[in-house]
Design an enzyme around this catalytic site. Structure first.
Site: not given
Ligand code: NAP
Length: 244
Positions: A150, A154
């Site tokens: 991961y 990134k």
């Molecule tokens: P999340 O709640 O897991 O939601 C993931 C999103 O990405 C959903 O809209 C999902 O769409 C989409 N997605 C996943 N796999 C996909 C695929 N194969 N094709 C197309 N769309 C896909 O994510 P999140 O936690 O909000 O994270 C969003 C971003 O922030 C990510 O890049 C993550 O690495 C980054 N981030 C998150 C955190 C955290 O703590 N949450 C911290 C640092 C960085 P569907 O469900 O409709 O498929």
């Protein structure tokens, strides 16, 4: 932030950080292309935006498949603001990482943004304006056991952010990244409470971020309010606690 007349594509806008970004961009006047795989949740986000008086449409695509990424770029049309948010995070030690999971991290977190920038940034450059924000993570710069793939996928995205900023600066296109800390989303809801608390305790604020708090930073960088900022990675990590 003066975004009326602009069209924004937000990947992974059906949940979590992407959803909050899509809603806030629409509040600022942008027409939003809401992307994801789940059509029902996509329709729900579009309905929330429209109910508040904004404009949005949903496009479904699996970003693990590059031909689907290209189709998304085509269906999105002319895009002024691109938010590369969709991502995957599976935490495993290197010994437990499979080839399939390696590919999934690279395809979703690094290659899909690459393909979208390659497809959409030239149009922004031709029109003389555009803004791209890539969603990275604190884990790209903080060494953490078990997040190797991961973090690497990134960290590559952060490096590309600086390269794209340099490539497109003179054509009026800015490219930045936001590196969030632990954030409460459907993705992190799957983690057990003790692990989440331990991660939250690595921040000075000692709590998780809400998706809307991360979205504020993303929308700022995407807007003209950040007109002299390009090639930056903005930490939204709740601060690092002091040692001692
Ligand atoms: P999340 O709640 O897991 O939601 C993931 C999103 O990405 C959903 O809209 C999902 O769409 C989409 N997605 C996943 N796999 C996909 C695929 N194969 N094709 C197309 N769309 C896909 O994510 P999140 O936690 O909000 O994270 C969003 C971003 O922030 C990510 O890049 C993550 O690495 C980054 N981030 C998150 C955190 C955290 O703590 N949450 C911290 C640092 C960085 P569907 O469900 O409709 O498929």
């Amino acid at each position: 932030m003066g975004m009326s007349g602009l069209t924004a594509l937000v990947t992974g806008a059906t949940a979590g950080i992407g959803r909050a970004v899509a809603v806030q961009l629409a509040q600022e006047g942008a027409e939003v292309v809401v992307h994801g795989r789940d059509a029902e949740r996509g329709a729900d986000v579009v309905a929330e935006i429209e109910k508040a008086g904004g404009a949005a449409r949903f496009v479904r695509a699996d970003l693990a498949d590059s031909s689907d990424v290209l189709r998304l770029a085509e269906e999105a049309g002319d895009i002024d603001v691109l938010i590369n948010n969709a991502g995957v995070y599976k935490f495993l030690p290197t010994s437990g990482m499979t080839d399939a999971l390696f590919d999934l991290h690279m395809d979703l977190n690094t290659k899909a943004p690459y393909v979208l920038v390659r497809a959409l940034a030239p149009g922004m450059a031709r029109r003389g304006r555009g803004s791209i924000v890539n969603i990275s993570t604190m884990a790209a710069s903080v060494v953490t056991r078990g997040t190797g793939m991961y973090s690497a996928s990134k960290a590559a995205l952060e490096q590309l952010t600086e390269v794209w900023a340099a490539e497109y600066a003179e054509q009026g296109v800015r490219v930045n990244a936001v590196a969030p800390g632990p954030t409460r989303t459907p993705g992190t809801d799957d983690m057990d409470a003790a692990t989440l608390k331990a991660v939250a305790d690595t921040t000075a604020l000692r709590r998780l971020a809400e998706p809307e708090e991360v979205a504020e930073a993303v929308v700022f960088l995407a807007s003209d309010r950040a007109s002299y900022i390009t090639g930056a990675v903005l930490d939204v990590i709740g601060g690092r606690p002091a040692i001692g």
